[in-house]
Design an enzyme around this catalytic site. Structure first.
Site, PDB file in Angstrom:
ATOM      1  N   ILE A   1       0.838  -1.204   0.000  1.00 29.82           N
ATOM      2  CA  ILE A   1       0.000   0.000   0.000  1.00 29.82           C
ATOM      3  C   ILE A   1       0.873   1.254   0.000  1.00 29.82           C
ATOM      4  O   ILE A   1       0.581   2.230  -0.678  1.00 29.82           O
ATOM      5  CB  ILE A   1      -0.933  -0.008   1.240  1.00 29.82           C
ATOM      6  CG1 ILE A   1      -1.953  -1.148   1.151  1.00 29.82           C
ATOM      7  CG2 ILE A   1      -1.659   1.330   1.386  1.00 29.82           C
ATOM      8  CD1 ILE A   1      -2.826  -1.317   2.405  1.00 29.82           C
TER       9      ILE A   1
ATOM     10  N   ASN B   1       2.258   4.551   7.613  1.00 32.74           N
ATOM     11  CA  ASN B   1       1.735   3.361   6.928  1.00 32.74           C
ATOM     12  C   ASN B   1       2.444   2.070   7.330  1.00 32.74           C
ATOM     13  O   ASN B   1       1.858   0.998   7.241  1.00 32.74           O
ATOM     14  CB  ASN B   1       1.880   3.594   5.409  1.00 32.74           C
ATOM     15  CG  ASN B   1       1.700   2.319   4.617  1.00 32.74           C
ATOM     16  OD1 ASN B   1       0.593   1.816   4.486  1.00 32.74           O
ATOM     17  ND2 ASN B   1       2.804   1.763   4.121  1.00 32.74           N
TER      18      ASN B   1
ATOM     19  N   ILE C   1       3.496  -4.427  10.384  1.00 31.71           N
ATOM     20  CA  ILE C   1       3.863  -5.841  10.260  1.00 31.71           C
ATOM     21  C   ILE C   1       2.779  -6.695  10.912  1.00 31.71           C
ATOM     22  O   ILE C   1       1.989  -6.187  11.707  1.00 31.71           O
ATOM     23  CB  ILE C   1       5.215  -6.145  10.950  1.00 31.71           C
ATOM     24  CG1 ILE C   1       5.172  -5.742  12.448  1.00 31.71           C
ATOM     25  CG2 ILE C   1       6.366  -5.460  10.242  1.00 31.71           C
ATOM     26  CD1 ILE C   1       6.344  -6.259  13.259  1.00 31.71           C
ATOM     27  N   THR C   2       2.781  -7.971  10.576  1.00 30.27           N
ATOM     28  CA  THR C   2       1.914  -8.924  11.302  1.00 30.27           C
ATOM     29  C   THR C   2       2.800  -9.999  11.928  1.00 30.27           C
ATOM     30  O   THR C   2       3.846 -10.365  11.374  1.00 30.27           O
ATOM     31  CB  THR C   2       0.911  -9.621  10.358  1.00 30.27           C
ATOM     32  OG1 THR C   2       1.630 -10.197   9.268  1.00 30.27           O
ATOM     33  CG2 THR C   2      -0.134  -8.666   9.847  1.00 30.27           C
TER      34      THR C   2
ATOM     35  N   GLN D   1      -9.764  -9.492  14.971  1.00 33.00           N
ATOM     36  CA  GLN D   1      -9.590 -10.640  14.073  1.00 33.00           C
ATOM     37  C   GLN D   1      -8.904 -11.761  14.822  1.00 33.00           C
ATOM     38  O   GLN D   1      -7.929 -11.519  15.561  1.00 33.00           O
ATOM     39  CB  GLN D   1      -8.753 -10.224  12.843  1.00 33.00           C
ATOM     40  CG  GLN D   1      -8.263 -11.346  11.960  1.00 33.00           C
ATOM     41  CD  GLN D   1      -9.398 -12.107  11.256  1.00 33.00           C
ATOM     42  OE1 GLN D   1     -10.588 -11.849  11.446  1.00 33.00           O
ATOM     43  NE2 GLN D   1      -9.026 -13.090  10.468  1.00 33.00           N
TER      44      GLN D   1
ATOM     45  N   GLN E   1      -5.024 -12.088  15.834  1.00 33.48           N
ATOM     46  CA  GLN E   1      -4.406 -10.757  15.716  1.00 33.48           C
ATOM     47  C   GLN E   1      -4.666  -9.864  16.938  1.00 33.48           C
ATOM     48  O   GLN E   1      -4.940  -8.679  16.782  1.00 33.48           O
ATOM     49  CB  GLN E   1      -4.936 -10.054  14.462  1.00 33.48           C
ATOM     50  CG  GLN E   1      -4.414 -10.659  13.168  1.00 33.48           C
ATOM     51  CD  GLN E   1      -4.501  -9.680  12.020  1.00 33.48           C
ATOM     52  OE1 GLN E   1      -5.565  -9.147  11.732  1.00 33.48           O
ATOM     53  NE2 GLN E   1      -3.386  -9.428  11.351  1.00 33.48           N
TER      54      GLN E   1
ATOM     55  N   TYR F   1      -2.007  -7.115  16.577  1.00 34.99           N
ATOM     56  CA  TYR F   1      -2.250  -6.224  15.429  1.00 34.99           C
ATOM     57  C   TYR F   1      -3.543  -5.415  15.633  1.00 34.99           C
ATOM     58  O   TYR F   1      -3.582  -4.215  15.394  1.00 34.99           O
ATOM     59  CB  TYR F   1      -2.341  -7.099  14.180  1.00 34.99           C
ATOM     60  CG  TYR F   1      -2.425  -6.387  12.860  1.00 34.99           C
ATOM     61  CD1 TYR F   1      -1.274  -6.027  12.160  1.00 34.99           C
ATOM     62  CD2 TYR F   1      -3.651  -6.109  12.266  1.00 34.99           C
ATOM     63  CE1 TYR F   1      -1.354  -5.413  10.912  1.00 34.99           C
ATOM     64  CE2 TYR F   1      -3.744  -5.494  11.024  1.00 34.99           C
ATOM     65  CZ  TYR F   1      -2.589  -5.153  10.359  1.00 34.99           C
ATOM     66  OH  TYR F   1      -2.673  -4.540   9.132  1.00 34.99           O
TER      67      TYR F   1
ATOM     68  N   ILE G   1      -6.361  -5.980   1.338  1.00 35.95           N
ATOM     69  CA  ILE G   1      -5.836  -5.394   0.104  1.00 35.95           C
ATOM     70  C   ILE G   1      -4.846  -6.398  -0.514  1.00 35.95           C
ATOM     71  O   ILE G   1      -4.180  -7.144   0.213  1.00 35.95           O
ATOM     72  CB  ILE G   1      -5.112  -4.050   0.419  1.00 35.95           C
ATOM     73  CG1 ILE G   1      -6.034  -3.103   1.221  1.00 35.95           C
ATOM     74  CG2 ILE G   1      -4.636  -3.369  -0.870  1.00 35.95           C
ATOM     75  CD1 ILE G   1      -7.332  -2.698   0.566  1.00 35.95           C
TER      76      ILE G   1
HETATM   77  N1  CAA Z   1     -12.633 -17.874  13.833  1.00 37.23           N
HETATM   78  C1  CAA Z   1     -12.832 -18.828  14.773  1.00 37.23           C
HETATM   79  N2  CAA Z   1     -12.027 -19.884  14.923  1.00 37.23           N
HETATM   80  C2  CAA Z   1     -10.996 -20.006  14.083  1.00 37.23           C
HETATM   81  C3  CAA Z   1     -10.735 -19.038  13.082  1.00 37.23           C
HETATM   82  C4  CAA Z   1     -11.615 -17.975  12.958  1.00 37.23           C
HETATM   83  N3  CAA Z   1     -11.453 -17.018  12.033  1.00 37.23           N
HETATM   84  N4  CAA Z   1      -9.628 -19.424  12.424  1.00 37.23           N
HETATM   85  C5  CAA Z   1      -9.214 -20.575  12.970  1.00 37.23           C
HETATM   86  N5  CAA Z   1     -10.054 -20.914  13.968  1.00 37.23           N
HETATM   87  C6  CAA Z   1     -10.022 -22.127  14.797  1.00 37.23           C
HETATM   88  C7  CAA Z   1      -9.805 -23.350  13.946  1.00 37.23           C
HETATM   89  O1  CAA Z   1     -11.034 -23.816  13.453  1.00 37.23           O
HETATM   90  C8  CAA Z   1      -9.172 -24.314  14.945  1.00 37.23           C
HETATM   91  O2  CAA Z   1     -10.157 -24.840  15.771  1.00 37.23           O
HETATM   92  P1  CAA Z   1     -10.003 -26.334  16.345  1.00 37.23           P
HETATM   93  O3  CAA Z   1      -8.741 -26.319  17.153  1.00 37.23           O
HETATM   94  O4  CAA Z   1     -11.244 -26.475  17.164  1.00 37.23           O
HETATM   95  O5  CAA Z   1      -9.933 -27.229  15.139  1.00 37.23           O
HETATM   96  C9  CAA Z   1      -8.341 -23.389  15.826  1.00 37.23           C
HETATM   97  O6  CAA Z   1      -8.874 -22.055  15.622  1.00 37.23           O
HETATM   98  C10 CAA Z   1      -6.882 -23.405  15.454  1.00 37.23           C
HETATM   99  O7  CAA Z   1      -6.769 -23.113  14.076  1.00 37.23           O
HETATM  100  P2  CAA Z   1      -5.393 -23.299  13.318  1.00 37.23           P
HETATM  101  O8  CAA Z   1      -4.933 -24.744  13.391  1.00 37.23           O
HETATM  102  O9  CAA Z   1      -5.484 -22.674  11.949  1.00 37.23           O
HETATM  103  O10 CAA Z   1      -4.440 -22.467  14.277  1.00 37.23           O
HETATM  104  P3  CAA Z   1      -3.081 -21.825  13.999  1.00 37.23           P
HETATM  105  O11 CAA Z   1      -2.543 -21.497  15.317  1.00 37.23           O
HETATM  106  O12 CAA Z   1      -2.262 -22.649  13.049  1.00 37.23           O
HETATM  107  O13 CAA Z   1      -3.438 -20.480  13.148  1.00 37.23           O
HETATM  108  C11 CAA Z   1      -4.242 -18.286  12.876  1.00 37.23           C
HETATM  109  C12 CAA Z   1      -4.402 -19.597  13.594  1.00 37.23           C
HETATM  110  C13 CAA Z   1      -2.871 -17.694  13.143  1.00 37.23           C
HETATM  111  C14 CAA Z   1      -5.315 -17.351  13.412  1.00 37.23           C
HETATM  112  C15 CAA Z   1      -4.398 -18.516  11.357  1.00 37.23           C
HETATM  113  O14 CAA Z   1      -5.672 -19.076  11.133  1.00 37.23           O
HETATM  114  C16 CAA Z   1      -4.259 -17.249  10.577  1.00 37.23           C
HETATM  115  O15 CAA Z   1      -3.179 -16.833  10.210  1.00 37.23           O
HETATM  116  N6  CAA Z   1      -5.396 -16.584  10.277  1.00 37.23           N
HETATM  117  C17 CAA Z   1      -5.385 -15.340   9.502  1.00 37.23           C
HETATM  118  C18 CAA Z   1      -5.446 -14.170  10.417  1.00 37.23           C
HETATM  119  C19 CAA Z   1      -5.639 -12.948   9.569  1.00 37.23           C
HETATM  120  O16 CAA Z   1      -6.707 -12.704   9.011  1.00 37.23           O
HETATM  121  N7  CAA Z   1      -4.611 -12.138   9.438  1.00 37.23           N
HETATM  122  C20 CAA Z   1      -4.715 -10.962   8.631  1.00 37.23           C
HETATM  123  C21 CAA Z   1      -3.409 -10.734   7.965  1.00 37.23           C
HETATM  124  S1  CAA Z   1      -3.516  -9.474   6.712  1.00 37.23           S
HETATM  125  C22 CAA Z   1      -3.634  -8.082   7.581  1.00 37.23           C
HETATM  126  O17 CAA Z   1      -3.507  -8.025   8.778  1.00 37.23           O
HETATM  127  C23 CAA Z   1      -3.891  -6.838   6.782  1.00 37.23           C
HETATM  128  C24 CAA Z   1      -5.075  -6.140   7.265  1.00 37.23           C
HETATM  129  O18 CAA Z   1      -4.964  -5.120   7.907  1.00 37.23           O
HETATM  130  C25 CAA Z   1      -6.411  -6.673   6.921  1.00 37.23           C
END
Ligand code: CAA
Length: 240
Positions: free
Chosen positions: A14, A82, A85-86, A141, A144, A147, A180
């Site tokens: 961005i 701007n 990191i995540t 989220q 996060q 974050y 994005i």
């Molecule tokens: N809501 C509810 N439960 C969730 C979920 C969600 N969104 N995502 C995962 N879970 C649950 C899973 O179903 C799982 O449940 P069980 O143990 O009962 O099976 C449990 O959480 C563990 O899931 P994972 O094995 O996937 O756990 P993990 O530790 O490997 O990873 C995480 C979890 C780090 C949250 C991973 O799912 C992830 O990276 N998610 C993305 C987070 C995200 O959206 N980041 C945004 C990055 S981009 C950004 O930040 C830019 C911006 O400004 C928008």
């Protein structure tokens, strides 16, 4: 005379789109970066912007970066906070370092960068501070806490700073982008990302240029009455 803009995290994603747009608008632009030399070189070469290395989590680095930009381009009129990191992970699995690194880079940076420029903006009676938060600072989220906390912090920072500077011709606003099409979002696990995109009413990721267009407006002369605003640019994913 052309105004001077400093965009942190300005060489990729961005931030780079913002630099490109501000250059097109006729501003003199400096792009901050922390370590990716190849991206910085490309940005300098392709956009013709000044690039400045430093860690926005360090107050000393930010003071030095602002001093360099001021010496080379002139005082900073437009600051775009701007850089971000995540370090995603559930809180029950999160290390202190994952927590504090995100707080330092995504939130402390707002103080570190703004403090060295705000007095000059007040004295000159004109300034634009544009903070880049996130949809996840508004709605939270999974994975996060760090974050979301930092990005929510930017919203409060923006409102307080806007009130402090409203009479001085300095506006302060915060943009909350949704998902994005950047390297940061591409790092989200594929299945998780597919679910996220499914929840975006416009049916796609946003583009850096779409955020840059809003920055361009806020940075301009016509936006003098817009201050303390939180602008959601998220394809309808979260209606704040
Ligand atoms: N809501 C509810 N439960 C969730 C979920 C969600 N969104 N995502 C995962 N879970 C649950 C899973 O179903 C799982 O449940 P069980 O143990 O009962 O099976 C449990 O959480 C563990 O899931 P994972 O094995 O996937 O756990 P993990 O530790 O490997 O990873 C995480 C979890 C780090 C949250 C991973 O799912 C992830 O990276 N998610 C993305 C987070 C995200 O959206 N980041 C945004 C990055 S981009 C950004 O930040 C830019 C911006 O400004 C928008």
């Amino acid at each position: 005379m052309a105004r001077v803009a400093f965009v942190t995290g300005g060489t990729r994603g961005i931030g780079r789109a913002i630099c490109e747009r501000l250059v097109a608008d006729g501003l003199k632009v400096a792009a901050g970066y922390s370590g990716n030399e190849a991206a910085a070189e490309a940005c300098a070469k392709e956009l013709g912007v000044m690039v400045v290395k430093g860690n926005v989590g360090s107050f000393e680095d930010c003071q030095a970066a602002v001093a360099k930009v001021t010496a080379e381009l002139g005082p900073v009129d437009v600051l775009v906070n701007n850089a971000g990191i995540t370090r995603d992970g559930f809180l029950h699995k999160m290390s202190y370092e994952q927590w504090s690194e995100v707080i330092r880079v995504n939130m402390d940076s707002a103080f570190n960068m703004t403090r060295p420029v705000i007095e000059g903006m007040r004295e000159r009676g004109w300034g634009r501070i544009i903070n880049i938060s996130s949809i996840n600072g508004q709605k939270g989220q999974v994975g996060q806490t760090n974050y979301s906390a930092a990005k929510a912090g930017l919203i409060g920072f923006t409102k307080a700073l806007a009130l402090e500077n409203a009479k001085k011709g300095v506006t302060v606003n915060v943009i909350c982008p949704g998902y994005i099409d950047t390297e940061m979002v591409a790092a989200v696990p594929e299945t998780v990302l597919a679910g996220i995109i499914g929840g975006i009413p416009v049916g796609r990721l946003g583009k850096g240029e779409e955020i840059a267009d809003m920055v361009s407006f806020l940075a301009g002369e016509r936006a003098g009455f817009v201050t303390g605003a939180t602008l959601s640019l998220n394809g309808g994913q979260y209606l704040a």
